[in-house]
Design a protein around this motif. Sequence first.
Motif, PDB file in Angstrom:
ATOM      1  N   LYS A   1      -0.987  -0.594  -7.073  1.00 38.76           N
ATOM      2  CA  LYS A   1      -1.562   0.078  -5.908  1.00 38.76           C
ATOM      3  C   LYS A   1      -0.871  -0.380  -4.636  1.00 38.76           C
ATOM      4  CE  LYS A   1      -6.051   1.634  -4.261  1.00 38.76           C
ATOM      5  NZ  LYS A   1      -7.521   1.575  -4.462  1.00 38.76           N
ATOM      6  N   ASP A   2      -0.542  -1.672  -4.547  1.00 44.03           N
ATOM      7  CA  ASP A   2       0.219  -2.182  -3.399  1.00 44.03           C
ATOM      8  C   ASP A   2       1.582  -1.505  -3.308  1.00 44.03           C
ATOM      9  OD1 ASP A   2      -1.830  -4.020  -2.799  1.00 44.03           O
ATOM     10  OD2 ASP A   2      -0.982  -5.505  -4.173  1.00 44.03           O
ATOM     11  N   ILE A   3       2.211  -1.312  -4.465  1.00 42.23           N
ATOM     12  CA  ILE A   3       3.542  -0.694  -4.495  1.00 42.23           C
ATOM     13  C   ILE A   3       3.495   0.722  -3.927  1.00 42.23           C
ATOM     14  CG2 ILE A   3       5.361   0.149  -6.024  1.00 42.23           C
ATOM     15  CD1 ILE A   3       5.387  -2.857  -5.680  1.00 42.23           C
ATOM     16  N   TYR A   4       2.508   1.507  -4.348  1.00 36.67           N
ATOM     17  CA  TYR A   4       2.435   2.891  -3.884  1.00 36.67           C
ATOM     18  C   TYR A   4       2.014   2.987  -2.418  1.00 36.67           C
ATOM     19  CZ  TYR A   4       3.095   4.734  -8.592  1.00 36.67           C
ATOM     20  OH  TYR A   4       3.613   5.068  -9.814  1.00 36.67           O
ATOM     21  N   ARG A   5       1.172   2.046  -1.968  1.00 33.57           N
ATOM     22  CA  ARG A   5       0.747   2.080  -0.564  1.00 33.57           C
ATOM     23  C   ARG A   5       1.857   1.624   0.378  1.00 33.57           C
ATOM     24  NH1 ARG A   5      -5.413  -0.483  -0.704  1.00 33.57           N
ATOM     25  NH2 ARG A   5      -6.501   1.461  -1.225  1.00 33.57           N
ATOM     26  N   HIS A   6       2.706   0.715  -0.086  1.00 29.25           N
ATOM     27  CA  HIS A   6       3.757   0.159   0.756  1.00 29.25           C
ATOM     28  C   HIS A   6       5.073   0.212  -0.021  1.00 29.25           C
ATOM     29  CE1 HIS A   6       0.328  -1.324   3.041  1.00 29.25           C
ATOM     30  NE2 HIS A   6      -0.126  -1.903   1.927  1.00 29.25           N
ATOM     31  N   PRO A   7       5.732   1.381  -0.063  1.00 35.10           N
ATOM     32  CA  PRO A   7       6.885   1.584  -0.962  1.00 35.10           C
ATOM     33  C   PRO A   7       8.219   1.086  -0.415  1.00 35.10           C
ATOM     34  CG  PRO A   7       6.341   3.629   0.141  1.00 35.10           C
ATOM     35  CD  PRO A   7       5.332   2.632   0.608  1.00 35.10           C
ATOM     36  N   THR A   8       8.205   0.083   0.467  1.00 38.00           N
ATOM     37  CA  THR A   8       9.434  -0.573   0.899  1.00 38.00           C
ATOM     38  C   THR A   8       9.198  -2.076   0.872  1.00 38.00           C
ATOM     39  OG1 THR A   8       8.876  -0.637   3.268  1.00 38.00           O
ATOM     40  CG2 THR A   8       9.975   1.363   2.449  1.00 38.00           C
ATOM     41  N   ILE A   9      10.280  -2.835   0.760  1.00 42.46           N
ATOM     42  CA  ILE A   9      10.165  -4.289   0.748  1.00 42.46           C
ATOM     43  C   ILE A   9       9.570  -4.789   2.066  1.00 42.46           C
ATOM     44  CG2 ILE A   9      11.511  -6.409   0.841  1.00 42.46           C
ATOM     45  CD1 ILE A   9      11.078  -5.472  -1.967  1.00 42.46           C
ATOM     46  N   ALA A  10      10.010  -4.221   3.181  1.00 42.25           N
ATOM     47  CA  ALA A  10       9.504  -4.646   4.483  1.00 42.25           C
ATOM     48  C   ALA A  10       8.007  -4.381   4.598  1.00 42.25           C
ATOM     49  CB  ALA A  10      10.256  -3.926   5.595  1.00 42.25           C
ATOM     50  N   GLY A  11       7.587  -3.185   4.230  1.00 40.61           N
ATOM     51  CA  GLY A  11       6.174  -2.855   4.328  1.00 40.61           C
ATOM     52  C   GLY A  11       5.327  -3.667   3.373  1.00 40.61           C
ATOM     53  N   LEU A  12       5.847  -3.884   2.164  1.00 36.58           N
ATOM     54  CA  LEU A  12       5.098  -4.654   1.168  1.00 36.58           C
ATOM     55  C   LEU A  12       4.939  -6.097   1.611  1.00 36.58           C
ATOM     56  CD1 LEU A  12       3.771  -4.683  -1.647  1.00 36.58           C
ATOM     57  CD2 LEU A  12       6.023  -5.209  -2.601  1.00 36.58           C
ATOM     58  N   ALA A  13       6.007  -6.689   2.091  1.00 39.28           N
ATOM     59  CA  ALA A  13       5.936  -8.086   2.532  1.00 39.28           C
ATOM     60  C   ALA A  13       4.963  -8.245   3.689  1.00 39.28           C
ATOM     61  CB  ALA A  13       7.330  -8.575   2.934  1.00 39.28           C
ATOM     62  N   ALA A  14       5.012  -7.324   4.638  1.00 36.93           N
ATOM     63  CA  ALA A  14       4.101  -7.410   5.779  1.00 36.93           C
ATOM     64  C   ALA A  14       2.652  -7.271   5.339  1.00 36.93           C
ATOM     65  CB  ALA A  14       4.452  -6.328   6.802  1.00 36.93           C
ATOM     66  N   ALA A  15       2.407  -6.336   4.407  1.00 36.64           N
ATOM     67  CA  ALA A  15       1.036  -6.132   3.926  1.00 36.64           C
ATOM     68  C   ALA A  15       0.528  -7.349   3.175  1.00 36.64           C
ATOM     69  CB  ALA A  15       0.987  -4.895   3.034  1.00 36.64           C
ATOM     70  N   LEU A  16       1.377  -7.957   2.374  1.00 34.64           N
ATOM     71  CA  LEU A  16       0.955  -9.119   1.597  1.00 34.64           C
ATOM     72  C   LEU A  16       0.682 -10.318   2.515  1.00 34.64           C
ATOM     73  CD1 LEU A  16       3.414  -8.908  -1.441  1.00 34.64           C
ATOM     74  CD2 LEU A  16       0.999  -8.290  -1.388  1.00 34.64           C
ATOM     75  N   GLU A  17       1.440 -10.452   3.584  1.00 33.59           N
ATOM     76  CA  GLU A  17       1.238 -11.583   4.484  1.00 33.59           C
ATOM     77  C   GLU A  17      -0.021 -11.430   5.321  1.00 33.59           C
ATOM     78  OE1 GLU A  17       2.701 -14.395   4.661  1.00 33.59           O
ATOM     79  OE2 GLU A  17       4.209 -13.946   3.152  1.00 33.59           O
ATOM     80  N   THR A  18      -0.427 -10.182   5.609  1.00 35.93           N
ATOM     81  CA  THR A  18      -1.611  -9.965   6.450  1.00 35.93           C
ATOM     82  C   THR A  18      -2.878  -9.779   5.637  1.00 35.93           C
ATOM     83  OG1 THR A  18      -1.153  -7.578   6.465  1.00 35.93           O
ATOM     84  CG2 THR A  18      -0.241  -8.903   8.272  1.00 35.93           C
ATOM     85  N   THR A  19      -2.758  -9.678   4.312  1.00 36.94           N
ATOM     86  CA  THR A  19      -3.937  -9.494   3.469  1.00 36.94           C
ATOM     87  C   THR A  19      -4.616 -10.830   3.228  1.00 36.94           C
ATOM     88  OG1 THR A  19      -2.929  -7.600   2.375  1.00 36.94           O
ATOM     89  CG2 THR A  19      -4.765  -8.676   1.238  1.00 36.94           C
TER      90      THR A  19
END
Length: 827
Positions: free
Chosen positions: A67-85
Amino acid sequence: MPHPHEGAGPAAGTETALAAVLADVVRVERVPPEADFFADLGADSLVMAHFCARVRKRADLPSVSMKDIYRHPTIAGLAAALETTVPEPVRPPAPAPTEQTRPVGTAAYVLCGTLQLLTLLGYSYLAAVVTTLGYDWMAAGSGVGGIYLRAVLFGAAAFLGTCVLPVLVKWTLVGRWKPRQIRIWSLAYVRFWVVRTLVQANPLVLFAGSPLYVCYLRALGAKIGRDVTVFSHHVPVCTDLLSVGDGTVIRKDAFFTCYRAHAGLLRPGTVTIGKDVLVSEATVIDTGTSLGDGAQLGHASSLHTGQTVPAGEHWHGSPAQRTEVDYRTLAAADGGRGTPRAAYSLLQLLTTLFVYLPLAIGGVSMLLAEVPRLAALLETGPLAFTTWSFYGEALVTSLALFSGALLAGLLVVATVPRLLHLALEPGKVYRLYGLHYSLHRTIARMTNVKFFTTLFGDSSYIVGYLSRLGYDLSRVEQTGSNFGTGVKHESPYLSTVGSGTMVADGLSVMNADYSRSSFRLSRVAIGPRNFLGNTVCYPPGGRTGDNCLLATKVAVPLDGPVREGTGLLGSPCFEIPRSVERDAAFDHLRDGDALRRHLTAKNAYNIRTMGLFLLVRWAHVYAVTLLAWAAADLYPTLGAVAVAAASVLAVLFAVGYSVAVERAVNGFRRQTPRYCSIYTPYFWRHERFWKLHATPLRFLNGTPFKSLFWRALGVRLGRRLFDDGCDMPERSLVTIGDHCTLNAGSAIQCHSQEDGTFKSDRTTLGTGCTLGTGALVHYGVTVGDGAVLAPDSFLMKGEDVPRNAHWGGNPARELPAAATDSGRRTP
């Protein structure tokens, strides 16, 4: 200029590490931070599942779900989302078997299987004795009128006996169910299995949607209020732990069994459903859950142990969470308590006792009396089955019966329901249990014939069959696989499927809405150029339009904008790419002359497959005819023993014959992982395998004999499997370790079809794994030892579940802590 995420700090470190892992997975030198996983890198969900698994093995990186992959389909977006979660507390790992729950020994396992076998044989003999006594008594009647009268009396006695016996056995062997632990394969488990088998085999289960079914559940100890309607054929077993308030509606394919199996134990538990609750289609309600008065649980949703839906709230998803979507589209009409439930039930009973049973029982009696050959079999003298004429006459008779029933069935389903539908008006609200309700239920039963969808499905000819049933298929773009073999509906005359749409198995068209007192039929329209995966329930007003991908077990949305040109996954659903580059590898085979050539070849192959299917089914009928005639031949000498022996041999033959047919279709070889077009001969052979695969008989569930069945079909299987009703379409691609637990309605599906592409791969379950009720495991999956998959979960392709992990949801991920301080589980 440096990238915004470059530089010092945790985000930059996470981004760099994630990019390195992904580059290794997709085998490129470098992954740009803003590159889209699907559009730019050409990855698909299988590739990204491998990426998630590798990330989870890194202690320096946060866990990533699909679900994280589909919500944030770039490395930059995924990393930012994981750091703020904010990290969620993780559920403690499922306990490994302890001294208290360790599996039973060989002696107890063998004793349990022996007692189960003796129970089945004893029931077969009892049924044979009752049948022969009834036949002898009916045969003594004079004329058609005398036979009919005795058929009515015998049929009523037999029907009453088969309905009452499970209730008596339940109260005798168990008494009242209580929350406790039952060790699987123990003597207490044998009692549970006997009760469960009889309760689920009761003929009153066929009356789901009728007040008679509710009365049956009450007789078993369930606390059910007034004006309750239950459409699900999944019978609750531990009924004393079930409470349902007034006016509640439980729709079809809902699981609320009031027990769960895990780590060698069965745990009966409570299910509490309040007043005026709506439980929608294809839901799973686990033990230790409740829904308050006026609550709603949307379709393709589940409640996990500990979840409570407060009064008046609407929940959906797996596990369920609060939503503003209103799934109750039909309010109760005034005077709901005046609906003619008693009259409807009485009419059903009278029709069964005075029409259906006499025709079945008396018809057989008159057939035996009027056909010289059959009558001769019942006379004393030389045994007829030692002569060649016996087998020749049985062949002709079975062929005539089979072909006659086939042609008559096709004629009836294409004409009679269409005439009955003339009395029903879409959009009009009708009283529950009135004449129109009877017509609606009759149409649904007559047009949902599994034999015909299996015969025509996975071929071009399913389109013609569904069209004659009443489906509106617009301008058909024939693909040769427009529909699978599993399609069902409430009304075929209000089902529309757009041009170019392809549907895998398990589509359920929800044409009807129900309340405590009324029902309404509505048109359901699925848009053009869609692809629907397995096990999709499509409701009226579904918010999808043109060119959508509806993934396996997706919850079709009822709110928001109409989705077009996108994919939907999960429950509750979220958007994913409609397709990726890897799935377009065979698109050139679906255009122009290439499509016509391949479609012609596929149609020819499918016709041969359909012919083989009919031949296999007729051969089964022929064998059963031989056994029945042999029993009649031996009846003057052996009496009820001959009938009992024939029934047991018929069951053994059905199991052995189906296994032999499936292995023969595969050339007595194991299947291998494939990635191919639906226009390759391998896929056509796989469709033939689906059409002719062996279906396990229900009485095998929960017995050691289910393991023997799976082994015979090629499953690599460990010791002491407890299988309470799992489905495995590709058996020889499945590996299961020791002491695993597979709950009812679970599935291990080692394939997928997305538009014109077919994919399959192996799936492995380690030692001590548990699949919850209704859970589905996809292909290419590895589940570690001791891992648990929660009810109604969808474990996507390519996932790697760690040892002793507890996963759940749709799509599945590691579950958070069991509950908050208030006692309500956090979704």
